[in-house]
Design a protein around this motif. Structure first.
Motif, mmCIF file in Angstrom:
data_model
loop_
_atom_site.group_PDB
_atom_site.id
_atom_site.type_symbol
_atom_site.label_atom_id
_atom_site.label_comp_id
_atom_site.label_asym_id
_atom_site.label_seq_id
_atom_site.Cartn_x
_atom_site.Cartn_y
_atom_site.Cartn_z
ATOM 1 N N CYS A 25 -5.283 9.448 2.262
ATOM 2 C CA CYS A 25 -5.581 8.084 1.616
ATOM 3 C C CYS A 25 -4.405 7.229 1.433
ATOM 4 O O CYS A 25 -3.589 7.391 1.141
ATOM 5 C CB CYS A 25 -6.451 8.779 0.136
ATOM 6 S SG CYS A 25 -7.566 9.893 0.324
ATOM 7 N N CYS A 57 -9.953 6.258 2.779
ATOM 8 C CA CYS A 57 -9.610 7.833 2.983
ATOM 9 C C CYS A 57 -10.070 8.503 4.233
ATOM 10 O O CYS A 57 -11.169 7.941 4.631
ATOM 11 C CB CYS A 57 -10.228 8.449 1.858
ATOM 12 S SG CYS A 57 -9.085 9.188 0.416
ATOM 13 N N LYS A 60 0.870 -1.392 0.068
ATOM 14 C CA LYS A 60 0.069 0.025 0.197
ATOM 15 C C LYS A 60 0.817 1.128 -0.010
ATOM 16 O O LYS A 60 2.060 1.312 0.440
ATOM 17 C CB LYS A 60 -0.873 -0.030 1.367
ATOM 18 C CG LYS A 60 -1.915 -1.061 1.346
ATOM 19 C CD LYS A 60 -2.617 -0.969 2.593
ATOM 20 C CE LYS A 60 -1.952 -1.555 3.736
ATOM 21 N NZ LYS A 60 -1.851 -2.981 3.705
ATOM 22 N N PHE A 94 -3.777 3.646 -0.821
ATOM 23 C CA PHE A 94 -4.408 2.997 -2.137
ATOM 24 C C PHE A 94 -3.313 1.713 -2.331
ATOM 25 O O PHE A 94 -2.331 1.480 -1.682
ATOM 26 C CB PHE A 94 -3.818 4.084 -3.348
ATOM 27 C CG PHE A 94 -4.310 5.254 -3.343
ATOM 28 C CD1 PHE A 94 -5.248 5.429 -4.430
ATOM 29 C CD2 PHE A 94 -3.905 6.377 -2.738
ATOM 30 C CE1 PHE A 94 -5.864 6.366 -4.553
ATOM 31 C CE2 PHE A 94 -4.626 7.321 -3.039
ATOM 32 C CZ PHE A 94 -5.773 7.625 -3.644
ATOM 33 N N ASP A 95 -3.937 0.734 -2.983
ATOM 34 C CA ASP A 95 -3.200 -0.520 -3.315
ATOM 35 C C ASP A 95 -2.172 -0.348 -4.394
ATOM 36 O O ASP A 95 -2.315 0.381 -5.311
ATOM 37 C CB ASP A 95 -4.255 -1.434 -3.657
ATOM 38 C CG ASP A 95 -3.687 -2.877 -3.992
ATOM 39 O OD1 ASP A 95 -2.961 -3.126 -4.934
ATOM 40 O OD2 ASP A 95 -4.206 -3.670 -3.357
ATOM 41 N N THR A 126 -2.778 -2.308 -7.763
ATOM 42 C CA THR A 126 -3.879 -2.017 -8.743
ATOM 43 C C THR A 126 -4.029 -0.664 -8.786
ATOM 44 O O THR A 126 -4.735 -0.206 -9.787
ATOM 45 C CB THR A 126 -4.988 -2.687 -8.090
ATOM 46 O OG1 THR A 126 -5.612 -2.137 -7.022
ATOM 47 C CG2 THR A 126 -5.064 -4.073 -7.922
ATOM 48 N N LEU A 127 -3.671 0.522 -7.837
ATOM 49 C CA LEU A 127 -3.686 1.873 -7.828
ATOM 50 C C LEU A 127 -4.994 2.246 -7.495
ATOM 51 O O LEU A 127 -5.391 3.357 -7.363
ATOM 52 C CB LEU A 127 -3.350 2.336 -9.062
ATOM 53 C CG LEU A 127 -1.883 1.852 -9.657
ATOM 54 C CD1 LEU A 127 -1.597 2.927 -10.918
ATOM 55 C CD2 LEU A 127 -0.749 2.156 -8.553
ATOM 56 N N GLU A 128 -5.827 1.349 -7.009
ATOM 57 C CA GLU A 128 -7.196 1.476 -6.416
ATOM 58 C C GLU A 128 -7.186 2.047 -4.946
ATOM 59 O O GLU A 128 -6.456 1.479 -4.154
ATOM 60 C CB GLU A 128 -8.060 0.006 -6.540
ATOM 61 C CG GLU A 128 -8.301 -0.397 -7.860
ATOM 62 C CD GLU A 128 -9.367 0.337 -8.736
ATOM 63 O OE1 GLU A 128 -10.108 1.100 -8.015
ATOM 64 O OE2 GLU A 128 -9.164 0.371 -9.682
ATOM 65 N N GLN A 129 -8.086 2.818 -4.975
ATOM 66 C CA GLN A 129 -8.074 3.463 -3.387
ATOM 67 C C GLN A 129 -8.714 2.628 -2.502
ATOM 68 O O GLN A 129 -9.726 1.800 -2.691
ATOM 69 C CB GLN A 129 -8.960 4.847 -3.690
ATOM 70 C CG GLN A 129 -9.216 5.476 -2.089
ATOM 71 C CD GLN A 129 -10.016 6.848 -2.195
ATOM 72 O OE1 GLN A 129 -9.514 7.633 -2.904
ATOM 73 N NE2 GLN A 129 -11.161 6.739 -1.614
ATOM 74 N N ILE A 130 -8.150 2.329 -1.573
ATOM 75 C CA ILE A 130 -8.510 1.524 -0.319
ATOM 76 C C ILE A 130 -9.478 2.354 0.734
ATOM 77 O O ILE A 130 -10.621 1.957 1.214
ATOM 78 C CB ILE A 130 -7.348 0.794 0.379
ATOM 79 C CG1 ILE A 130 -6.750 0.095 -0.595
ATOM 80 C CG2 ILE A 130 -7.869 -0.008 1.342
ATOM 81 C CD1 ILE A 130 -5.286 -0.605 0.057
#
Length: 236
Positions: free
Chosen positions: A17, A29, A6, A19-20, A23-27
């Motif tokens: 925030c 915030c 992360k 992020f993974d 994957t760059l996906e937000q985990i």
């Protein structure tokens, strides 16, 4: 994060925030727009198990009370670990401070992620009562004083703090307002004995006090800097 899965991004006064990394996906915030929290960016530190981020506030910058916070890296939930029940100005000539409170900055996780060790400055009934090195369970609980740095001056420990990888030595930076103080420099607290000793000091009078920036993962090297000189562009 220490496990490399992360990463965290801080948007000043807005959000922190996570992020993974793959994957760059937000985990998750945590928003600061509708809460009275002023995070201190240089205080933000991942727990060794990569599950949480701790930080203090900019209390000594804005002259307001500041507590120690922990953000859950999965949910974004914020926990105030050191809520003293006070919120407001520390210095007000029109309405002198009369409260009992603590200002908490410069947190460091213990290697097992179970505790946070930090700088605690105290006021008792409005009177300055110095600066301690304190510790609190990361899940919340009683505060333990490990050692007293100053009995009268708050904010002496303002910059970096770190635990050694084996959890036996805690390093902290003493930066007294008296720039000529012989106590200025990086100190080492021995967990086994409770004793403290000056570990490293400035080697040039015009650069100001030396402060801890980072400790290597193996604990065999330390990165230090001169905050005063850096702010005045004296060091390249």
């Amino acid at each position: 994060s220490p496990d490399g899965t992360k990463y965290a991004i801080y948007i000043p006064s807005t959000a922190l925030c996570v992020f993974d990394a793959a994957t760059l996906e937000q985990i998750a915030c945590a928003s600061f727009e509708d809460v009275d929290i002023r995070p201190r960016q240089e205080d933000m530190v991942w727990s060794p198990d990569s599950t949480r981020i701790a930080f203090g506030e900019q209390a000594f910058i804005y002259g307001d009370d500041g507590d120690l916070w922990v953000m859950d890296a999965t949910t974004g939930d914020l926990t105030n670990l050191t809520d003293d029940g006070f919120s407001g100005a520390l210095f007000n000539f029109d309405d002198p401070l009369s409260a009992t409170l603590s200002v908490d900055v410069a947190p460091a996780w213990t290697p097992d992620s179970q505790f946070l060790t930090y700088s605690r400055s105290n006021w008792i009934e409005g009177e300055r009562s110095g600066n301690d090195i304190a510790q609190i369970p990361a899940a919340g609980g009683e505060v333990e004083t490990l050692t007293t740095v100053s009995t009268s001056v708050p904010g002496v420990v303002f910059y970096g703090t770190k635990w050694s990888p084996d959890g036996e030595t805690f390093y902290y930076s003493e930066n007294d307002f008296d720039r000529g103080s012989p106590n200025n420099g990086i100190w080492a607290y021995d967990k086994a004995t409770g004793e403290t000793a000056l570990f490293a000091a400035a080697d040039a009078d015009d650069l100001g006090p030396l402060a801890l920036l980072q400790l290597s993962p193996a604990g065999d090297a330390m990165l230090a800097w001169y905050p005063d000189a850096f702010g005045q562009f004296k060091v390249e």
